[in-house]
Design a protein around this motif. Sequence first.
Motif, PDB file in Angstrom:
ATOM      1  N   ARG A 117      -7.814  -8.048   8.178  1.00 10.79           N
ATOM      2  CA  ARG A 117      -7.144  -8.637   9.327  1.00 10.79           C
ATOM      3  C   ARG A 117      -7.134  -7.661  10.512  1.00 10.79           C
ATOM      4  NH1 ARG A 117      -3.507 -12.801  10.795  1.00 10.79           N
ATOM      5  NH2 ARG A 117      -4.491 -14.063   9.204  1.00 10.79           N
ATOM      6  N   ARG A 118      -6.911  -6.388  10.217  1.00 14.41           N
ATOM      7  CA  ARG A 118      -6.924  -5.399  11.305  1.00 14.41           C
ATOM      8  C   ARG A 118      -8.305  -5.306  11.949  1.00 14.41           C
ATOM      9  NH1 ARG A 118      -3.031  -0.475   9.098  1.00 14.41           N
ATOM     10  NH2 ARG A 118      -1.124  -1.697   9.361  1.00 14.41           N
ATOM     11  N   GLY A 119      -9.319  -5.318  11.098  1.00 16.45           N
ATOM     12  CA  GLY A 119     -10.686  -5.245  11.609  1.00 16.45           C
ATOM     13  C   GLY A 119     -11.024  -6.437  12.486  1.00 16.45           C
ATOM     14  N   ILE A 120     -10.444  -7.585  12.158  1.00 11.25           N
ATOM     15  CA  ILE A 120     -10.682  -8.789  12.959  1.00 11.25           C
ATOM     16  C   ILE A 120      -9.892  -8.722  14.263  1.00 11.25           C
ATOM     17  CG2 ILE A 120     -10.175 -11.271  13.060  1.00 11.25           C
ATOM     18  CD1 ILE A 120     -10.966 -11.393  10.059  1.00 11.25           C
ATOM     19  N   GLU A 121      -8.660  -8.229  14.171  1.00 10.13           N
ATOM     20  CA  GLU A 121      -7.788  -8.223  15.354  1.00 10.13           C
ATOM     21  C   GLU A 121      -8.185  -7.194  16.406  1.00 10.13           C
ATOM     22  OE1 GLU A 121      -3.794  -7.716  13.992  1.00 10.13           O
ATOM     23  OE2 GLU A 121      -3.611  -9.813  13.398  1.00 10.13           O
ATOM     24  N   VAL A 122      -8.776  -6.117  15.954  1.00 13.92           N
ATOM     25  CA  VAL A 122      -9.087  -5.042  16.891  1.00 13.92           C
ATOM     26  C   VAL A 122     -10.122  -5.539  17.904  1.00 13.92           C
ATOM     27  CG1 VAL A 122     -11.060  -3.918  15.773  1.00 13.92           C
ATOM     28  CG2 VAL A 122      -9.290  -2.528  16.827  1.00 13.92           C
ATOM     29  N   ASN A 123     -10.023  -5.084  19.141  1.00 10.37           N
ATOM     30  CA  ASN A 123     -11.032  -5.439  20.142  1.00 10.37           C
ATOM     31  C   ASN A 123     -12.217  -4.514  19.999  1.00 10.37           C
ATOM     32  OD1 ASN A 123     -10.166  -7.684  21.653  1.00 10.37           O
ATOM     33  ND2 ASN A 123      -8.591  -6.404  22.624  1.00 10.37           N
ATOM     34  N   GLY A 124     -13.381  -5.085  19.846  1.00  8.13           N
ATOM     35  CA  GLY A 124     -14.565  -4.247  19.650  1.00  8.13           C
ATOM     36  C   GLY A 124     -14.960  -4.199  18.188  1.00  8.13           C
ATOM     37  N   PRO A 125     -15.941  -3.370  17.855  1.00  9.05           N
ATOM     38  CA  PRO A 125     -16.485  -3.384  16.503  1.00  9.05           C
ATOM     39  C   PRO A 125     -15.563  -2.742  15.467  1.00  9.05           C
ATOM     40  CG  PRO A 125     -17.595  -1.718  17.848  1.00  9.05           C
ATOM     41  CD  PRO A 125     -16.660  -2.444  18.759  1.00  9.05           C
ATOM     42  N   ALA A 126     -15.568  -3.300  14.264  1.00  9.31           N
ATOM     43  CA  ALA A 126     -14.812  -2.738  13.151  1.00  9.31           C
ATOM     44  C   ALA A 126     -15.732  -2.680  11.942  1.00  9.31           C
ATOM     45  CB  ALA A 126     -13.600  -3.613  12.855  1.00  9.31           C
ATOM     46  N   PHE A 127     -15.517  -1.678  11.097  1.00 11.42           N
ATOM     47  CA  PHE A 127     -16.367  -1.486   9.918  1.00 11.42           C
ATOM     48  C   PHE A 127     -15.477  -1.330   8.686  1.00 11.42           C
ATOM     49  CE2 PHE A 127     -18.714   1.241   6.912  1.00 11.42           C
ATOM     50  CZ  PHE A 127     -19.920   0.561   6.834  1.00 11.42           C
ATOM     51  N   LEU A 128     -15.734  -2.163   7.686  1.00 13.85           N
ATOM     52  CA  LEU A 128     -14.938  -2.092   6.461  1.00 13.85           C
ATOM     53  C   LEU A 128     -15.869  -1.863   5.267  1.00 13.85           C
ATOM     54  CD1 LEU A 128     -12.136  -2.356   5.185  1.00 13.85           C
ATOM     55  CD2 LEU A 128     -12.486  -4.823   5.072  1.00 13.85           C
ATOM     56  N   HIS A 129     -15.633  -0.767   4.575  1.00 14.92           N
ATOM     57  CA  HIS A 129     -16.449  -0.380   3.424  1.00 14.92           C
ATOM     58  C   HIS A 129     -15.685  -0.758   2.149  1.00 14.92           C
ATOM     59  CE1 HIS A 129     -18.633   3.186   1.202  1.00 14.92           C
ATOM     60  NE2 HIS A 129     -18.868   2.024   0.647  1.00 14.92           N
ATOM     61  N   VAL A 130     -16.152  -1.799   1.462  1.00 17.08           N
ATOM     62  CA  VAL A 130     -15.418  -2.291   0.290  1.00 17.08           C
ATOM     63  C   VAL A 130     -16.168  -1.966  -0.994  1.00 17.08           C
ATOM     64  CG1 VAL A 130     -14.187  -4.234  -0.720  1.00 17.08           C
ATOM     65  CG2 VAL A 130     -14.654  -4.223   1.732  1.00 17.08           C
ATOM     66  N   PHE A 131     -15.476  -1.323  -1.899  1.00  8.60           N
ATOM     67  CA  PHE A 131     -16.019  -0.965  -3.196  1.00  8.60           C
ATOM     68  C   PHE A 131     -16.138  -2.235  -4.049  1.00  8.60           C
ATOM     69  CE2 PHE A 131     -15.651   1.118  -7.400  1.00  8.60           C
ATOM     70  CZ  PHE A 131     -16.636   2.076  -7.238  1.00  8.60           C
ATOM     71  N   VAL A 181     -17.410   6.290  11.713  1.00  8.50           N
ATOM     72  CA  VAL A 181     -16.339   6.901  12.511  1.00  8.50           C
ATOM     73  C   VAL A 181     -16.956   7.738  13.635  1.00  8.50           C
ATOM     74  CG1 VAL A 181     -14.379   8.513  12.501  1.00  8.50           C
ATOM     75  CG2 VAL A 181     -14.713   6.946  10.580  1.00  8.50           C
ATOM     76  N   ALA A 182     -18.049   8.424  13.307  1.00 15.07           N
ATOM     77  CA  ALA A 182     -18.704   9.285  14.301  1.00 15.07           C
ATOM     78  C   ALA A 182     -19.234   8.498  15.499  1.00 15.07           C
ATOM     79  CB  ALA A 182     -19.828  10.082  13.644  1.00 15.07           C
ATOM     80  N   HIS A 183     -19.342   7.177  15.351  1.00 19.43           N
ATOM     81  CA  HIS A 183     -19.748   6.353  16.485  1.00 19.43           C
ATOM     82  C   HIS A 183     -18.632   6.224  17.530  1.00 19.43           C
ATOM     83  CE1 HIS A 183     -23.068   5.166  13.878  1.00 19.43           C
ATOM     84  NE2 HIS A 183     -23.594   4.458  14.834  1.00 19.43           N
ATOM     85  N   GLY A 184     -17.439   6.684  17.155  1.00 25.62           N
ATOM     86  CA  GLY A 184     -16.306   6.553  18.077  1.00 25.62           C
ATOM     87  C   GLY A 184     -15.803   5.121  18.168  1.00 25.62           C
ATOM     88  N   MET A 185     -16.007   4.341  17.106  1.00 27.70           N
ATOM     89  CA  MET A 185     -15.605   2.936  17.140  1.00 27.70           C
ATOM     90  C   MET A 185     -14.105   2.792  16.859  1.00 27.70           C
ATOM     91  SD  MET A 185     -17.661   1.747  13.698  1.00 27.70           S
ATOM     92  CE  MET A 185     -17.223   0.014  13.760  1.00 27.70           C
ATOM     93  N   PRO A 186     -13.503   1.656  17.299  1.00 25.43           N
ATOM     94  CA  PRO A 186     -12.042   1.560  17.198  1.00 25.43           C
ATOM     95  C   PRO A 186     -11.471   1.473  15.785  1.00 25.43           C
ATOM     96  CG  PRO A 186     -12.978  -0.440  18.179  1.00 25.43           C
ATOM     97  CD  PRO A 186     -14.080   0.558  18.098  1.00 25.43           C
ATOM     98  N   TYR A 187     -12.221   0.873  14.837  1.00 21.99           N
ATOM     99  CA  TYR A 187     -11.604   0.695  13.514  1.00 21.99           C
ATOM    100  C   TYR A 187     -12.626   0.847  12.387  1.00 21.99           C
ATOM    101  CZ  TYR A 187      -8.583  -1.039   9.824  1.00 21.99           C
ATOM    102  OH  TYR A 187      -7.838  -1.130   8.677  1.00 21.99           O
ATOM    103  N   VAL A 188     -12.330   1.783  11.475  1.00 24.16           N
ATOM    104  CA  VAL A 188     -13.139   1.970  10.269  1.00 24.16           C
ATOM    105  C   VAL A 188     -12.171   2.111   9.099  1.00 24.16           C
ATOM    106  CG1 VAL A 188     -14.817   3.451   9.066  1.00 24.16           C
ATOM    107  CG2 VAL A 188     -14.983   3.162  11.540  1.00 24.16           C
ATOM    108  N   ALA A 189     -12.479   1.476   7.978  1.00 23.79           N
ATOM    109  CA  ALA A 189     -11.600   1.622   6.816  1.00 23.79           C
ATOM    110  C   ALA A 189     -12.395   1.462   5.529  1.00 23.79           C
ATOM    111  CB  ALA A 189     -10.473   0.581   6.872  1.00 23.79           C
ATOM    112  N   THR A 190     -11.836   1.984   4.452  1.00 27.17           N
ATOM    113  CA  THR A 190     -12.397   1.759   3.121  1.00 27.17           C
ATOM    114  C   THR A 190     -11.364   0.969   2.314  1.00 27.17           C
ATOM    115  OG1 THR A 190     -11.489   3.754   2.095  1.00 27.17           O
ATOM    116  CG2 THR A 190     -13.603   3.995   3.222  1.00 27.17           C
ATOM    117  N   ALA A 191     -11.848   0.170   1.364  1.00 24.13           N
ATOM    118  CA  ALA A 191     -10.938  -0.666   0.575  1.00 24.13           C
ATOM    119  C   ALA A 191     -11.541  -0.942  -0.791  1.00 24.13           C
ATOM    120  CB  ALA A 191     -10.660  -1.983   1.307  1.00 24.13           C
TER     121      ALA A 191
END
Lengths: 326, 92
Positions: A207-221, A184-194
């Motif tokens: 799907r949101r991470g794919i749709e967003v323009n630019g980099p997205a990061f998903l942290h999956v347990f 998140v501190a990178h100022g990127m458009p989408y970060v989430a945990t799941a």
Amino acid sequence: MFSEWKFTAKDIAEKPDLFLSGHRACAGCGPATVLRLIMKAVRGPTIVTNATGCMEVVASIYPYTSWATPWLHTAFETAAANAAGIETALKIMKKKSKIKQEQIDVIALAGDGGTYDIGIQALSGAVERGHDFLFVLYDNEAYMNTGIQRSGGTPLGASTTTSPAGTAIPGKLEHKKPIADIMVAHGMPYVATASPYYWRDLLVKVRRGIEVNGPAFLHVFAPCPRGWRSDPAKSIELSRLAVETCIFPLWEAVNSEYQLSAPSKVMALSPQKKKLVKEYLQVQGRFRHLFTPKYEKMLGDIQRITDERWQRLLKKCGITQPAKTA
Amino acid sequence: MTAQEKSWKEIAPAGVCWKPSTKFLTGDWKTYTPLRDLEKCTRCLLCVLFCPDGAIRWNAQKGDIEFDLNFCKGCGICANECPTKAIEMKLE
Ligand SMILES: Cc1ncc(C[n+]2csc(CCOP(=O)(O)OP(=O)(O)O)c2C)c(N)n1
Ligand code: SF4
Ligand code: SF4
Ligand code: SF4
Ligand SMILES: [Mg+2]
């Protein structure tokens, strides 16, 4: 901002698997369920690139592949660098009219070792350069493929082969690095945990991470029965308990704005529903020593730190709790 | 893998895995087999979603789920997560 696509169990069950049966993951492998599920949320043609680790190894034992979509293995440290290269190549090929597809999405896959530790510079760089890709971290909290060594994602008190609980230490002495906050501190458009128990939440976030323009990061347990010394039947249950104890809260940060996701909101709005971390820890052999007189103090430490991190998260999400926490 | 299917001279330079893993059966790993009680099953599909091995599939024509024991490793996740306790794990 996002399309309102809602996934139903039937939608998912009817969609053919892109991560196929016949992979060699252990029985009850959490990351395997995670991959099956996330690949159900792609929107169209998708290229996956996978850092070395369990999920790469179990799905590509020559001549077999468990991938029904283009998939590239890459080195332990280069998932994000590879994704950046693929995304750039696609852009150029499109410009030169060498590909017909309107859109080809790129997913980078890596374990905790390949993300928190050796992969972080490639990840940080690719995000800073703004490449349009989704990075999925499947977090099984140690280097499982090479025999359960501790990583920056291994939690406090967990016994691994390089943080062995015994007479000298009570398992790992350091905390789990807040990797998603670092992203998140990178100022990127989408970060989430799941977490896979909350499958709909997971799929929507993919799907949101794919749709967003630019980099997205998903942290999956992603519970690993082999490395966590847990019952293979409990992998999905553990992915629920981690959320119910607030050890692994679910949230999204869209353009750095934190928002608690529905499964974790339950614990925020009704603190009596928040379970004690003990309930989650006691069913895993990697924490067994914490239930002996010698190391039981650490149980209290883990509860306190979990509560502190939870309170900090609630603040970031702008939630003030009705009463004091359980 | 049984006998060598391609010699090293025929393998693509970058090492391309070309055979779907659905040709590699993992069902003989298990010691427990899931048995479903058709009466108790509500076809909620949760077991289909959670199986790490894709060994439970939805058959739209039949309107029912099917176990593919060729891939089931007997982990017991389906039995553990089934809301109506319709699945029992039986020792092989
Ligand atoms: C540069 C480099 N160092 C070490 C290795 C050996 N290695 C392969 S996989 C792995 C651990 C992977 O851990 P993680 O990313 O958490 O994935 P997991 O196996 O847990 O799924 C290591 C150390 C390597 N392949 N490359
Ligand atoms: S060691 Fe863990 S992550 Fe690796 S295949 Fe086995 S269960 Fe899955
Ligand atoms: S989880 Fe249980 S009730 Fe749901 S479809 Fe599977 S067997 Fe039937
Ligand atoms: S026992 Fe495990 S592998 Fe077999 S069908 Fe159930 S969830 Fe799938
Ligand atoms: Mg790992």
